[in-house]
Design a protein around this motif. Structure first.
Motif, PDB file in Angstrom:
ATOM      1  N   VAL A   1      -1.830  16.101  10.578  1.00  0.00           N
ATOM      2  CA  VAL A   1      -2.472  14.979  11.249  1.00  0.00           C
ATOM      3  C   VAL A   1      -3.933  15.322  11.483  1.00  0.00           C
ATOM      4  CG1 VAL A   1      -2.467  13.483  13.279  1.00  0.00           C
ATOM      5  CG2 VAL A   1      -0.298  14.362  12.370  1.00  0.00           C
ATOM      6  N   THR A   2      -4.839  14.458  11.010  1.00  0.00           N
ATOM      7  CA  THR A   2      -6.270  14.695  11.164  1.00  0.00           C
ATOM      8  C   THR A   2      -6.950  13.439  11.689  1.00  0.00           C
ATOM      9  OG1 THR A   2      -6.921  13.948   8.949  1.00  0.00           O
ATOM     10  CG2 THR A   2      -6.177  16.245   9.174  1.00  0.00           C
ATOM     11  N   GLU A   3      -8.041  13.637  12.387  1.00  0.00           N
ATOM     12  CA  GLU A   3      -8.815  12.499  12.870  1.00  0.00           C
ATOM     13  C   GLU A   3      -9.723  11.949  11.779  1.00  0.00           C
ATOM     14  OE1 GLU A   3     -10.918  13.527  16.377  1.00  0.00           O
ATOM     15  OE2 GLU A   3      -9.105  13.816  17.599  1.00  0.00           O
ATOM     16  N   LYS A   4     -10.114  12.848  10.845  1.00  0.00           N
ATOM     17  CA  LYS A   4     -11.013  12.428   9.765  1.00  0.00           C
ATOM     18  C   LYS A   4     -10.261  12.439   8.438  1.00  0.00           C
ATOM     19  CE  LYS A   4     -13.830  15.759  10.910  1.00  0.00           C
ATOM     20  NZ  LYS A   4     -15.005  16.680  10.967  1.00  0.00           N
ATOM     21  N   PRO A   5     -10.617  11.538   7.530  1.00  0.00           N
ATOM     22  CA  PRO A   5      -9.983  11.550   6.210  1.00  0.00           C
ATOM     23  C   PRO A   5     -10.307  12.842   5.461  1.00  0.00           C
ATOM     24  CG  PRO A   5     -11.183   9.502   6.589  1.00  0.00           C
ATOM     25  CD  PRO A   5     -11.587  10.435   7.674  1.00  0.00           C
ATOM     26  N   VAL A   6      -9.326  13.349   4.714  1.00  0.00           N
ATOM     27  CA  VAL A   6      -9.488  14.587   3.955  1.00  0.00           C
ATOM     28  C   VAL A   6      -9.856  14.255   2.516  1.00  0.00           C
ATOM     29  CG1 VAL A   6      -8.356  16.677   3.137  1.00  0.00           C
ATOM     30  CG2 VAL A   6      -7.852  15.814   5.425  1.00  0.00           C
ATOM     31  N   LYS A   7     -10.869  14.947   2.035  1.00  0.00           N
ATOM     32  CA  LYS A   7     -11.311  14.765   0.651  1.00  0.00           C
ATOM     33  C   LYS A   7     -10.617  15.736  -0.288  1.00  0.00           C
ATOM     34  CE  LYS A   7     -15.499  15.040  -2.204  1.00  0.00           C
ATOM     35  NZ  LYS A   7     -16.962  15.323  -2.179  1.00  0.00           N
ATOM     36  N   GLN A   8     -10.374  16.973   0.182  1.00  0.00           N
ATOM     37  CA  GLN A   8      -9.825  18.011  -0.691  1.00  0.00           C
ATOM     38  C   GLN A   8      -8.958  18.976   0.111  1.00  0.00           C
ATOM     39  OE1 GLN A   8     -10.834  18.457  -4.214  1.00  0.00           O
ATOM     40  NE2 GLN A   8      -8.968  19.665  -4.162  1.00  0.00           N
ATOM     41  N   PHE A   9      -7.767  19.290  -0.425  1.00  0.00           N
ATOM     42  CA  PHE A   9      -6.893  20.312   0.130  1.00  0.00           C
ATOM     43  C   PHE A   9      -6.949  21.540  -0.786  1.00  0.00           C
ATOM     44  CE2 PHE A   9      -4.999  16.410   1.819  1.00  0.00           C
ATOM     45  CZ  PHE A   9      -4.797  16.746   3.152  1.00  0.00           C
TER      46      PHE A   9
END
Length: 780
Positions: A713-721
């Protein structure tokens, strides 16, 4: 990554299942009880010595004479064996390691060979020399204290001496052995000791495994009398040594222990310099200078001197002798106690040895003492000679030298520093923490290589350590499995010995320290193991159990994977699903959906249809149009707003807050492709460019060793894992560590020949360049 909207704010907890192929016995988190030996009164379940722990003691009084004319050694020893075991002994076993050099030894007979079409002259010389070898012991006599001959049987590299009456617990027995042997030329026959001939007519002798020595008798193996085949090193008992060494009068002798008669073998100036060196803690003091050694090279004295050394509570004794030796020394402060760090080397070793050897020895004592226990012996010596690197109590033999012009490549410089650290470090493992090297090479080589890595990193920033970093073991762990054995393999059966006994265990310990346990827990536990087994005989289970006992970290899965298996680390991201909370507010959700639709790229067909279709049928025949031709499902209507007001009116404040949350939920599917379970270290790079790293313990795999899924769960969108962003787990395949996938760049080289170039000697190149420039200037 796939994005899905959650229609409710309720999350269902994960349900774990066992791997389909797994069972209680095959699960990688199954405990090691059935593999490790059962704890007992000698070795308890915590990994510490038990309340009835015992070990034997063997004392030696040795007299030996070096013949510099025919390169041989004559010796006699009185051995006193103290039976501290609860057992009655009817015989004792001795190691005859020099028999390993005999032409008919098992080491020679079992050696395999490849093609010989391109055999070098050196290889041919070694082959010829070995086939005609006269090396090995001549045992002249074995007698009891009264001079009566004892019955003995030689079995290759072992000798059994039958006792005249059973040796009861608590009793001692003294007997003597007289022997003779020629000294091996280690450049031709190999070995951990031997001689080196120089063109000036002189020799350096490095004497190791040079006298018949008692085998270990312990509670685990009984007699450790496994034959010596050349690889598995030595299992030895502690004892006190008094050794008298008769050598040419112009030789300098370096040895285990403390010199007992300095006034008889050293000049007044040399003893004064030695005393001065004790208080010189920043720079070594020269005891025998290069000029003095060079003058002695020409003397070849026929007179003799006897050097007497005393070494207490040591497991072995080694020495070196030559008239070529330069000698320097300095004091090292080990927790308030002064230890002498020394080096002996010929002029061929300078300027490299004078600059680095003793300083590297001093550095080792300081760093190792901090991570284990205070170095207990009075001296630590590094000697340059024919042996590339080998260790003994208080003395070690090391090989690297500069070029004849005094220059050296960076590889040579760091090779010297590293080998000195490694071999001096062996004073701690196994010279004091006295493991069984004949059976378990990793217990001394692996632990020592790990501490060598820590010491190298404290020498200078960006020190080029060969072993220790996880990325450096990847090529080995990803190699053909037919060439791999578990770390827990006998020393003589390992194919890739350096990687298996040195590199992999050192890497495993570094991963334990940095990634699994953390430095504080690891350092405490490792030091506890060292202190518990100082001057004792530990076994692998004692190490495994102590590391867990002192840290409260269950490491059975780690020992099973890294030490008992050959699987590599390869954890992959197989899929990512992206979820957002559906607030059900049409002004928010429909607006976002409409924007996504409008921003979506047009398909190629759509783009071409815009010009190829001149008029749609519904445009030609307007009567075909109805409500839906003008209806936009993503337009917000009054009915949409009324439905939302009805839904929101039934929510309490907490539910309204959750409903309007903008969090991002990612469900990531991980796969353990390699088979070796490890923590999942995942980096999330957000769309705004910031990064965050999460560390998930290896226990995430405990119910399914092959596949797991995890919500983030993150507050900001993830671009890369990215998995293992810092290369700390030895993951062999970075190509599957990213989502979305990234291209992993490789390099190729253009070359004219297959031969690998030697690392350039930049010092020599720069010197030659400067010299050439000066010559040109003078010619002008």
């Amino acid at each position: 990554m796939k994005r899905v909207l959650l229609t409710t704010v309720a999350f269902v907890s994960c349900h774990f299942v066992f791997a389909q192929s797994g069972s209680y016995n095959t699960n990688k988190f199954h405990q090691l009880q059935e593999i490790l030996p059962t704890p007992n009164e000698y070795r308890n379940a915590s990994g510490a010595p038990g309340h009835s722990y015992w070990q034997q003691k063997v004392d030696y009084v040795i007299k030996a004479e070096l013949n510099d004319d025919n390169q041989s050694l004559s010796g006699s020893e009185i051995i006193t064996y103290h039976n501290n075991s609860p057992d009655i002994l009817t015989y004792v076993w001795l190691q005859l390691d020099q028999n390993n050099y005999a032409a008919n030894s098992d080491a020679a007979l079992t050696q395999t060979n490849g093609k010989v079409e391109n055999m070098s002259f050196d290889a041919m010389e070694r082959l010829t020399a070995n086939s005609k070898s006269k090396l090995g012991y001549t045992i002249k006599s074995v007698k009891d204290a009264s001079g009566k001959a004892l019955s003995f049987t030689i079995n290759k590299t072992m000798m059994r001496v039958d006792l005249p009456q059973p040796l009861k617990p608590g009793a001692s027995f003294s007997f003597s052995v007289d022997w003779f042997n020629y000294i091996n030329d280690s450049r031709k026959s190999g070995g951990r000791g031997g001689m080196e001939y120089f063109e000036d007519g002189n020799y350096i002798y490095e004497m190791a495994q040079w006298f018949p020595r008692l085998c270990v008798y312990d509670d685990v193996n009984g007699w450790q009398n496994k034959q010596f085949l050349g690889t598995g090193e030595f299992a030895l008992e502690f004892g006190d040594y008094k050794v008298s060494l008769t050598v040419p009068a112009d030789h300098i002798v370096m040895a285990t222990g403390i010199l007992q008669n300095p006034a008889q073998v050293l000049s007044k100036q040399q003893t004064d310099r030695l005393e001065q060196a004790k208080s010189s803690v920043k720079k070594p003091v020269i005891i025998v200078s290069q000029e003095e050694a060079t003058n002695k090279e020409k003397s070849h004295s026929k007179d003799k001197k006897t050097w007497v050394f005393q070494g207490d509570n040591v497991r072995d004794f080694a020495w070196a002798s030559s008239r070529k030796f330069i000698w320097d020394a300095m004091g090292v402060n080990v927790n308030g106690k002064t230890v002498m760090a020394m080096s002996a080397y010929p002029k061929e070793g300078n300027p490299l040895w004078e600059k680095y050897s003793t300083q590297a020895a001093a550095h080792t004592l300081e760093v190792y003492s901090r991570y284990t226990f205070d170095y207990p012996y009075p001296v630590a010596i590094s000697v340059n000679g024919p042996v590339g690197g080998m260790e003994y109590p208080m003395i070690c033999f090391n090989g690297p030298r500069p070029e004849k012009d005094g220059t050296y490549a960076a590889e040579t410089k760091y090779g010297l520093i590293s080998v000195v650290i490694h071999e001096v470090g062996h004073n701690f493992f196994p010279m004091i923490v006295n493991s069984d090297e004949r059976q378990w090479s990793w217990m001394d080589e692996g632990l020592n290589t790990f501490l060598q890595y820590l010491s190298e990193q404290e020498w200078e920033q960006n020190y080029p350590s060969r072993r220790g970093e996880p990325k450096n073991i990847v090529s080995y762990m990803s190699s053909d499995k037919s060439t791999l054995e578990p770390i827990m393999s006998n020393s003589e059966s390992i194919i890739q010995f350096g990687n298996n006994a040195y590199g992999k265990p050192a890497t495993a310990l570094n991963i334990l320290r940095e990634t699994i346990m953390g430095r504080e827990l690891f350092d405490y536990s490792f030091k506890e193991y060292a202190k518990r087994w100082k001057f004792k005989h530990p076994q692998p289970a004692d190490f495994f159990r102590t590391m867990e006992d002192a840290s409260a970290v269950d490491l059975d899965w780690f020992w099973r994977g890294w030490f008992y298996g050959t699987d590599p680390v390869d954890i992959a991201i197989k899929n990512v699903n992206w979820y957002k909370v559906d607030s059900q507010n049409p002004d928010i959700e429909k607006t976002a959906q409409r924007k996504k639709r409008d921003d979506a790229p047009k398909t190629m067909s759509d783009q071409r249809n815009q010009t190829s279709i001149k008029q749609y049928r519904v445009e030609r025949f307007p009567d075909l149009q109805d409500f839906y031709n003008k209806y936009d499902a993503l337009e917000v209507t009054e009915s949409d707003r009324k439905r939302y007001q009805s839904f929101a009116g039934n929510l309490n404040d907490k539910e309204k807050q959750l409903s309007s949350s903008s969090v991002n939920v990612y469900l990531i599917d991980f796969e353990n492709v390699g088979g070796l379970v490890m923590p999942i270290i995942i980096q999330m790079q957000y769309e705004d460019g910031s990064k965050e790293v999460l560390r998930i313990p290896a226990e995430i795999w405990r119910r399914n060793n092959d596949k797991v899924s995890k919500l983030f769960v993150t507050e900001k969108p993830v671009k890369q894992f990215t998995i293992d962003p810092y290369q700390e787990t030895a993951d062999i395949n970075p190509a599957n560590n990213n989502y979305p996938e990234l291209s992993v760049a490789s390099q190729f080289q253009l070359f004219k020949q297959q031969q690998k170039a030697k690392q350039p000697n930049q010092m020599q190149l720069e010197r030659n360049s400067a010299s050439g420039a000066a010559t040109q200037q003078n010619n002008k």
